[in-house]
Design a protein around this motif. Structure first.
Motif, short mmCIF file in Angstrom:
data_model
loop_
_atom_site.label_atom_id
_atom_site.label_comp_id
_atom_site.label_asym_id
_atom_site.label_seq_id
_atom_site.Cartn_x
_atom_site.Cartn_y
_atom_site.Cartn_z
N ASP A 148 2.06 -36.20 -30.01
CA ASP A 148 2.76 -34.96 -29.72
C ASP A 148 2.52 -34.47 -28.30
O ASP A 148 2.81 -33.32 -27.98
CB ASP A 148 2.42 -33.88 -30.74
N HIS B 239 22.16 -33.26 -20.81
CA HIS B 239 21.39 -32.82 -21.97
C HIS B 239 21.65 -31.35 -22.32
O HIS B 239 20.80 -30.70 -22.94
CB HIS B 239 19.90 -33.05 -21.73
N GLU C 19 21.33 -30.38 -26.10
CA GLU C 19 19.93 -30.35 -26.57
C GLU C 19 19.23 -29.09 -26.05
O GLU C 19 18.49 -28.43 -26.79
CB GLU C 19 19.17 -31.57 -26.06
N HIS D 141 11.04 -24.16 -27.49
CA HIS D 141 11.25 -24.16 -28.94
C HIS D 141 10.15 -23.32 -29.58
O HIS D 141 8.97 -23.45 -29.24
CB HIS D 141 11.20 -25.61 -29.45
N THR E 230 9.38 -32.64 -22.90
CA THR E 230 9.74 -33.53 -23.99
C THR E 230 8.50 -34.05 -24.70
O THR E 230 7.43 -34.19 -24.10
CB THR E 230 10.56 -34.74 -23.48
N THR E 231 8.68 -34.34 -25.97
CA THR E 231 7.60 -34.95 -26.75
C THR E 231 7.54 -36.43 -26.40
O THR E 231 8.45 -36.98 -25.77
CB THR E 231 7.86 -34.80 -28.26
N ARG F 291 11.93 -35.99 -27.62
CA ARG F 291 12.62 -34.78 -28.08
C ARG F 291 12.43 -33.65 -27.07
O ARG F 291 11.30 -33.32 -26.70
CB ARG F 291 12.07 -34.36 -29.44
N LEU F 292 13.53 -33.06 -26.62
CA LEU F 292 13.47 -31.93 -25.69
C LEU F 292 13.03 -30.69 -26.45
O LEU F 292 13.68 -30.28 -27.42
CB LEU F 292 14.83 -31.70 -25.04
N ILE F 293 11.91 -30.07 -26.02
CA ILE F 293 11.40 -28.90 -26.73
C ILE F 293 11.29 -27.68 -25.80
O ILE F 293 10.87 -26.61 -26.24
CB ILE F 293 10.06 -29.19 -27.46
#
Length: 191
Positions: free
Chosen positions: A15, A27, A30, A118, A68-69, A73-75
């Protein structure tokens, strides 16, 4: 830039969050999904903001960073640009700043247009890492932004970085709540 996971020791974890350049035009959906969760936007607002983001990314000097993770994943994301007095945001805030003697902040400043993380990843230093990384690359001597004019974690973050209120109770057309315009000298304050 890598933000370590919150596990024991210093070994990377799945993570881990990586902060780096983001092609926001590619993006945009996202990023707006993150903004919708973080800011409570409905589908109609997202559709309007999508067009705004795509237009902003065509402006001279506009750039974005993403968080990103390890899985990609873009957070979180931030984007901004050198301020231009002809841009809509600047024309709205200018009378408020002028009335308080802060109009000069509109010149030679880097605007943070959006910064969102997020909700599941907030309060982990990601927002701080995003905003400091993007402003560290600015050639302008100062940064300005607007935030909803309430005591919030976002406003606390901005204050900790050196942003101060330049104008409060700024009303943007169609915005349900007033905003504060904040400014800080660059580079931003570190802990």
């Amino acid at each position: 830039m890598r933000l370590p996971g919150h596990g024991h020791g210093h070994r990377p974890r799945p993570d881990d969050i990586v902060i780096g350049p983001l092609d926001l035009s590619t993006h945009v959906d996202e990023a707006l999904a993150v903004q919708a969760l973080a800011f409570g936007l409905g589908p109609d607002e997202v559709a309007v903001r999508r067009q705004i983001v795509l237009r902003h990314m065509t402006y001279l000097g506009a750039r974005a960073l993403g968080a990103t993770t390890a899985a990609g994943r873009l957070i979180g994301f931030v984007y901004g640009m050198p301020n231009d007095r002809t841009h809509w945001w600047s024309t709205v805030v200018e009378p408020y700043l002028r009335a308080l003697g802060h109009e000069a902040w509109l010149d030679d400043s880097f605007v943070i247009t959006e910064l969102h993380v997020h909700p599941a990843y907030q309060n982990k230093g990601i927002g701080r890492a995003l905003i400091t990384a993007i402003t560290d690359t600015a050639t302008q001597p100062r940064s300005i932004l607007s935030a909803i004019d309430v005591d919030s974690p976002a406003r606390g973050l901005y204050r900790s970085l050196g942003y101060e209120d330049l104008a409060r109770q700024v009303v943007f057309p169609s915005a349900p709540r007033p905003y504060a315009v904040m400014g800080a000298p660059l580079p931003l304050r570190r802990r």
